[in-house]
Motif scaffolding. Structure first.
Motif, PDB file in Angstrom:
ATOM      1  N   GLY A 184      -4.436  13.261   7.865  1.00 47.20           N
ATOM      2  CA  GLY A 184      -3.505  12.240   7.369  1.00 47.20           C
ATOM      3  C   GLY A 184      -4.033  10.831   7.620  1.00 47.20           C
ATOM      4  N   ILE A 185      -4.576  10.614   8.808  1.00 45.93           N
ATOM      5  CA  ILE A 185      -5.117   9.283   9.139  1.00 45.93           C
ATOM      6  C   ILE A 185      -6.355   9.010   8.275  1.00 45.93           C
ATOM      7  CG2 ILE A 185      -6.132   7.861  10.979  1.00 45.93           C
ATOM      8  CD1 ILE A 185      -3.163   8.303  11.379  1.00 45.93           C
ATOM      9  N   ALA A 186      -7.169  10.048   8.058  1.00 46.62           N
ATOM     10  CA  ALA A 186      -8.359   9.872   7.208  1.00 46.62           C
ATOM     11  C   ALA A 186      -7.943   9.441   5.805  1.00 46.62           C
ATOM     12  CB  ALA A 186      -9.156  11.180   7.157  1.00 46.62           C
ATOM     13  N   ARG A 187      -6.881  10.039   5.298  1.00 43.35           N
ATOM     14  CA  ARG A 187      -6.427   9.696   3.936  1.00 43.35           C
ATOM     15  C   ARG A 187      -5.878   8.267   3.884  1.00 43.35           C
ATOM     16  NH1 ARG A 187      -2.519  13.643   2.142  1.00 43.35           N
ATOM     17  NH2 ARG A 187      -2.678  14.841   4.073  1.00 43.35           N
ATOM     18  N   LEU A 188      -5.183   7.878   4.951  1.00 42.87           N
ATOM     19  CA  LEU A 188      -4.675   6.499   5.008  1.00 42.87           C
ATOM     20  C   LEU A 188      -5.835   5.510   5.000  1.00 42.87           C
ATOM     21  CD1 LEU A 188      -1.844   6.000   7.664  1.00 42.87           C
ATOM     22  CD2 LEU A 188      -1.873   5.327   5.257  1.00 42.87           C
ATOM     23  N   ALA A 189      -6.843   5.803   5.793  1.00 43.46           N
ATOM     24  CA  ALA A 189      -7.989   4.895   5.896  1.00 43.46           C
ATOM     25  C   ALA A 189      -8.715   4.819   4.551  1.00 43.46           C
ATOM     26  CB  ALA A 189      -8.930   5.364   6.996  1.00 43.46           C
ATOM     27  N   ARG A 190      -8.813   5.967   3.873  1.00 45.00           N
ATOM     28  CA  ARG A 190      -9.495   6.015   2.577  1.00 45.00           C
ATOM     29  C   ARG A 190      -8.793   5.094   1.572  1.00 45.00           C
ATOM     30  NH1 ARG A 190     -10.023  11.955   1.213  1.00 45.00           N
ATOM     31  NH2 ARG A 190      -7.981  11.826   0.228  1.00 45.00           N
ATOM     32  N   LEU A 191      -7.482   5.055   1.692  1.00 44.96           N
ATOM     33  CA  LEU A 191      -6.676   4.239   0.798  1.00 44.96           C
ATOM     34  C   LEU A 191      -7.028   2.760   0.912  1.00 44.96           C
ATOM     35  CD1 LEU A 191      -4.186   5.040  -0.964  1.00 44.96           C
ATOM     36  CD2 LEU A 191      -2.813   4.200   0.909  1.00 44.96           C
ATOM     37  N   LEU A 192      -7.324   2.353   2.149  1.00 43.08           N
ATOM     38  CA  LEU A 192      -7.668   0.941   2.359  1.00 43.08           C
ATOM     39  C   LEU A 192      -9.008   0.604   1.710  1.00 43.08           C
ATOM     40  CD1 LEU A 192      -6.675   0.343   6.085  1.00 43.08           C
ATOM     41  CD2 LEU A 192      -5.286   0.136   4.037  1.00 43.08           C
ATOM     42  N   ASP A 193      -9.834   1.629   1.528  1.00 47.53           N
ATOM     43  CA  ASP A 193     -11.148   1.398   0.939  1.00 47.53           C
ATOM     44  C   ASP A 193     -11.113   1.328  -0.584  1.00 47.53           C
ATOM     45  OD1 ASP A 193     -12.298   1.485   3.411  1.00 47.53           O
ATOM     46  OD2 ASP A 193     -12.642   3.641   3.344  1.00 47.53           O
ATOM     47  N   THR A 194     -10.076   1.966  -1.165  1.00 47.06           N
ATOM     48  CA  THR A 194     -10.066   2.065  -2.624  1.00 47.06           C
ATOM     49  C   THR A 194      -9.225   0.949  -3.227  1.00 47.06           C
ATOM     50  OG1 THR A 194      -8.288   3.656  -2.345  1.00 47.06           O
ATOM     51  CG2 THR A 194     -10.463   4.544  -2.867  1.00 47.06           C
ATOM     52  N   PRO A 195      -9.675   0.368  -4.333  1.00 49.00           N
ATOM     53  CA  PRO A 195      -8.898  -0.710  -4.951  1.00 49.00           C
ATOM     54  C   PRO A 195      -7.579  -0.198  -5.518  1.00 49.00           C
ATOM     55  CG  PRO A 195     -10.851  -0.165  -6.271  1.00 49.00           C
ATOM     56  CD  PRO A 195     -10.917   0.673  -5.032  1.00 49.00           C
ATOM     57  N   ALA A 196      -6.605  -1.081  -5.678  1.00 54.67           N
ATOM     58  CA  ALA A 196      -5.278  -0.695  -6.167  1.00 54.67           C
ATOM     59  C   ALA A 196      -5.360  -0.128  -7.574  1.00 54.67           C
ATOM     60  CB  ALA A 196      -4.370  -1.922  -6.147  1.00 54.67           C
ATOM     61  N   ILE A 255       0.827  -1.220   0.000  1.00 52.71           N
ATOM     62  CA  ILE A 255       0.000   0.000   0.000  1.00 52.71           C
ATOM     63  C   ILE A 255       0.861   1.269   0.000  1.00 52.71           C
ATOM     64  CG2 ILE A 255      -1.551   1.341   1.528  1.00 52.71           C
ATOM     65  CD1 ILE A 255      -2.760  -1.290   2.390  1.00 52.71           C
ATOM     66  N   LEU A 256       2.055   1.148   0.552  1.00 49.91           N
ATOM     67  CA  LEU A 256       2.871   2.353   0.784  1.00 49.91           C
ATOM     68  C   LEU A 256       3.104   3.218  -0.469  1.00 49.91           C
ATOM     69  CD1 LEU A 256       4.458   4.131   2.712  1.00 49.91           C
ATOM     70  CD2 LEU A 256       6.436   2.643   2.359  1.00 49.91           C
ATOM     71  N   PRO A 257       3.490   2.625  -1.613  1.00 49.98           N
ATOM     72  CA  PRO A 257       3.710   3.498  -2.782  1.00 49.98           C
ATOM     73  C   PRO A 257       2.474   4.306  -3.141  1.00 49.98           C
ATOM     74  CG  PRO A 257       4.578   1.293  -3.187  1.00 49.98           C
ATOM     75  CD  PRO A 257       3.832   1.224  -1.898  1.00 49.98           C
TER      76      PRO A 257
END
Ligand SMILES: Cc1ncc(COP(=O)(O)O)c(C=O)c1O
Length: 404
Positions: free
Chosen positions: A392-404, A347-349
């Motif tokens: 920042g945490i909200a954006r990280l969490a959003r990332l987990l919701d969106t497909p790669a 997920i990091l990149p």
């Protein structure tokens, strides 16, 4: 003649390097430092202290004073006896009685760990560590190609002492590496009982503990136990630092060890860098002599506690039940465990490119031959401006919701 001509002809410019370099990789931390330090990136990645809290004026005054008073502040010199006495006082605040003859001043905890590794490790020897290990430690021991015997960490009480005993029954490792407070990266503080059991094992099996206590002074109100050094000054080799409580750029830290080891460590230290910057040593001693440290520490703890609580609230708000975590009593990190199957390294990149937010994935902390956790995440709360933490945490969490 042929060797000379081939050298002159530069047929093969490769230089034969030491064996350990064949499996040395550049530190992932260093690589990340570059992109994560971009101003538009909200970085929870590195364990940096907050710059705005450095006691710059008081330190500037201390530097001026030592430079004005004595030109030898810029000379080679013996270790500052005033600073060693201050360290004895600081250790008292941590519940440890020690003497100045046990204190070796170092260029930070990193050098302390490195010197102890050189003192204790023969090439290929085994060492006991947890499964998640601060990468700077791994770099320090890497030239000795140690065999890691890893033990799990209980997220509440710290390193698994029963697993340590299992190893000790079979073999005699060079040392056990452990952190009593605010473990990097898991942010666990060892339970009092764990410290007592581990120290007793070290003495029984005559295997020293390297006790890395860089976060020991950054406690947030919960009752703290003394470090293991207070329980056994013979088998516990203590590593301390001013990096997290004053500033890392001073490069001043210390070891507390039995005097007979201190003599050997001094030889190693001299071979490495002759001495810790005389100016830094004297300036830190002058700063401490003003009696400003307790108030500074109080300010630091308040500020970091607020940031920790802001981060924990944001994590609860945005991750909810999708991760598990604990409130750290010490240190500068929050650790998240996600369900199996989620790979934080993958997920990091995207986090960096798409959401402009940085963290460290659990995989970075695994050691050669040990288990690799892929679904963990280390978040730093000391360096990020409090106003940016929630977003920042909200954006990280959003990332987990969106497909790669
Ligand atoms: C566990 C641990 N040990 C040692 C160090 C190195 O600290 P220093 O700046 O004192 O060398 C760090 C820095 O982040 C750390 O987290």
């Amino acid at each position: 003649v042929s060797a000379l001509s081939s050298a002159a002809g530069r047929q093969d410019p490769s230089i034969a390097l030491a064996r350990w370099t064949t499996h040395a990789e550049p530190s992932a931390l260093q690589e990340l430092l570059a992109s994560a330090s971009h101003p538009d990136v909200t970085s929870f990645a590195l364990g940096l202290p907050a710059e705005e809290l450095f006691p710059r004026d008081a330190y500037a005054a201390a530097v001026q004073e030592v430079l004005r008073e004595d030109p030898r502040a810029l000379q080679y010199g013996p270790p500052s006896s005033a600073l060693r006495e201050h360290v004895v006082e600081l250790m008292r605040l941590r519940g440890v009685e020690c003497r100045a003859e046990q204190v070796l001043l170092t260029a930070g905890a990193q050098q302390g760990v490195s010197l102890l590794s050189r003192l204790l490790l023969s090439p290929g020897a085994s060492i006991i560590t947890e499964e998640h290990v601060y990468p700077g430690f791994q770099q320090a021991v890497q030239p000795f190609e140690p065999v890691y015997r890893t033990v799990p960490t209980d997220r509440q009480s710290g390193l698994d002492v029963t697993a340590v005993e299992h190893v000790l029954r079979r073999e005699r490792p060079a040392f056990i590496y452990a952190s009593p407070e605010g473990h990097n990266p898991l942010s666990v503080s060892m339970a009092r009982e764990t410290r007592a059991r581990l120290t007793a094992l070290a003495a029984a099996y005559q295997v020293p503990i390297i006790e890395d206590d860089v976060y020991g002074f950054l406690g947030y109100g919960e009752a703290a136990s003394p470090p293991m050094l207070a329980l056994d000054p013979d088998f516990v080799l203590y590593v301390g630092s001013f990096s997290k409580i004053l500033a890392p750029a001073l490069r001043v830290g210390w070891l507390v060890v039995p005097p007979r080891l201190l003599r050997l460590l001094s030889v190693l230290k001299e071979s490495t860098d002759i001495d810790t910057s005389t100016l830094s040593q004297r300036a830190v001693a002058a700063y401490l002599s003003t009696g400003s440290l307790p108030a500074h520490l109080t300010r630091l703890r308040h500020a970091y506690r607020d940031r920790r609580d802001t981060m924990l609230a944001a994590v609860a708000r945005h991750f909810g039940t999708r991760a598990s975590w604990r409130r750290p009593s010490h240190g500068v990190f929050v650790w998240l465990d996600f369900p199996d199957g989620l790979d934080t390294g993958a997920i990091l990149p995207r986090a960096l490119e798409r959401e402009r937010v940085a963290f460290l994935p659990s995989e970075i902390f695994s050691v050669p031959g040990g288990p690799r956790q892929r679904n963990g995440m280390r978040l730093n709360f000391s360096h990020c401006a409090p106003a940016r933490i929630d977003d920042g945490i909200a954006r990280l969490a959003r990332l987990l919701d969106t497909p790669a």
